[in-house]
Enzyme design. Structure first.
Site, mmCIF file in Angstrom:
data_model
loop_
_atom_site.group_PDB
_atom_site.id
_atom_site.type_symbol
_atom_site.label_atom_id
_atom_site.label_comp_id
_atom_site.label_asym_id
_atom_site.label_seq_id
_atom_site.Cartn_x
_atom_site.Cartn_y
_atom_site.Cartn_z
ATOM 1 N N PRO A 2 6.452 5.750 -61.653
ATOM 2 C CA PRO A 2 5.769 5.191 -62.830
ATOM 3 C C PRO A 2 6.649 5.335 -64.071
ATOM 4 O O PRO A 2 7.178 6.411 -64.338
ATOM 5 C CB PRO A 2 4.514 6.060 -62.974
ATOM 6 C CG PRO A 2 4.453 6.928 -61.773
ATOM 7 C CD PRO A 2 5.801 6.936 -61.133
ATOM 8 N N GLU A 3 6.830 4.246 -64.800
ATOM 9 C CA GLU A 3 7.618 4.299 -66.029
ATOM 10 C C GLU A 3 6.670 4.429 -67.219
ATOM 11 O O GLU A 3 5.455 4.495 -67.050
ATOM 12 C CB GLU A 3 8.517 3.053 -66.112
ATOM 13 C CG GLU A 3 9.413 2.963 -64.863
ATOM 14 C CD GLU A 3 10.618 2.043 -64.996
ATOM 15 O OE1 GLU A 3 10.962 1.661 -66.120
ATOM 16 O OE2 GLU A 3 11.212 1.725 -63.958
ATOM 17 N N LYS A 55 7.146 9.524 -70.196
ATOM 18 C CA LYS A 55 6.419 9.573 -68.924
ATOM 19 C C LYS A 55 5.487 10.784 -68.849
ATOM 20 O O LYS A 55 4.973 11.111 -67.776
ATOM 21 C CB LYS A 55 7.420 9.600 -67.771
ATOM 22 C CG LYS A 55 8.370 8.404 -67.787
ATOM 23 C CD LYS A 55 9.383 8.534 -66.666
ATOM 24 C CE LYS A 55 10.487 7.493 -66.832
ATOM 25 N NZ LYS A 55 11.540 7.697 -65.823
#
Ligand SMILES: [Zn+2]
Length: 264
Positions: A2-3, A55
């Protein structure tokens, strides 16, 4: 992985579900998240805010307590209406926060900790984070200063992934951003101008903002919804026909994709 756009979207949803709402239960079912007495320590406290930085996600409770999470490759935040079926197995849940209307669930860790607000400010890893590419006002000067203080022989593609230089960008946006800016990600920092660095950030930031609006992880850089270079090794460039290349870069050997024809 996940960015930043995925985490910002998660923070938004978790915030809507929790901020100012009565918390009816907190559980830490996973063996690795048990033992910190979280239900007792958080009992009766309200959530004041939920924030993302790069993040990292922070759930801030009354009384100087904050839950900090980083999903790395595997983790995920889920927000479900009461009674709605969770999209991952309950056995993978590390943290469940319940309100009258929602279950907020963190699955698969791997970084999940309860800390004081002051520790979130002074914790070395967190204090070292660079400016967030998705912050309302992105701090260009801070970003450039950090890049210029980095090793000048470091390659741009590698430096962009270092969250101390720029928080929130990941491998997909890095490759696509360098393509959109026409900059070769293998050039060393000493050979990359400030205008070129800002062109990469400027290309990626609006696309990441659009991804947040579309639920996070909405990764597309071309009109037709596809990507220019990411995961297209050996295929002809959409713009010039040169074959796209891919190679591991930096200490972590993250794959960089680029077009030798378009990127100089
Ligand atoms: Zn090309």
């Amino acid at each position: 992985m996940p960015e930043g756009d995925t985490i910002h979207y998660a923070a938004r949803r978790v915030g809507v579900a929790l901020v100012g709402k009565e918390i009816t239960g907190i559980e830490t079912p996973h063996p690795r998240s048990r033992g910190g007495r979280w239900p007792e320590r958080l009992a009766g406290r309200e959530v004041r805010g939920v924030e993302a930085h790069g993040k990292h996600l922070f759930i801030r409770f009354d009384g100087d307590l904050t839950i900090h999470s980083h999903l790395r490759m595997t983790g995920k935040w889920g927000v479900y209406r009461r009674g709605e079926r969770w999209r991952r197995s309950p056995r993978r849940a590390w943290l469940v926060i319940r309100t009258l209307e929602h279950d907020v669930v963190e699955f698969d860790g791997p970084v999940l900790e309860l800390m004081s607000d002051s520790r979130t400010r002074f914790d070395q890893r967190l204090a070292a984070l660079g400016p967030d590419i998705l912050a309302e006002e992105f701090d260009e000067r801070d970003h450039l200063r950090r890049l210029r203080e980095d090793d000048p022989t470091r390659e741009l593609g590698d430096a962009l992934l270092d969250q101390r230089n720029l928080a929130g960008i990941g491998n997909v946006w890095k490759s696509e951003g360098c393509f959109l800016a026409g900059v070769d990600p293998w050039r060393r920092l000493a050979e990359v101008g400030d205008d070129e660095v800002l062109a990469v950030v400027g290309a990626v930031r609006p696309l990441m903002q659009r991804s947040v609006e579309n639920g996070g992880g909405w990764i597309r850089t071309r009109e037709d919804g596809t990507l220019w270079v990411f995961e297209r090794p050996g295929l002809p460039c959409h713009r010039c026909g040169t074959l796209i290349r891919a190679r591991g870069q930096g200490d972590d050997n993250r794959t960089t994709y680029w077009c030798p024809g378009c990127q100089r």
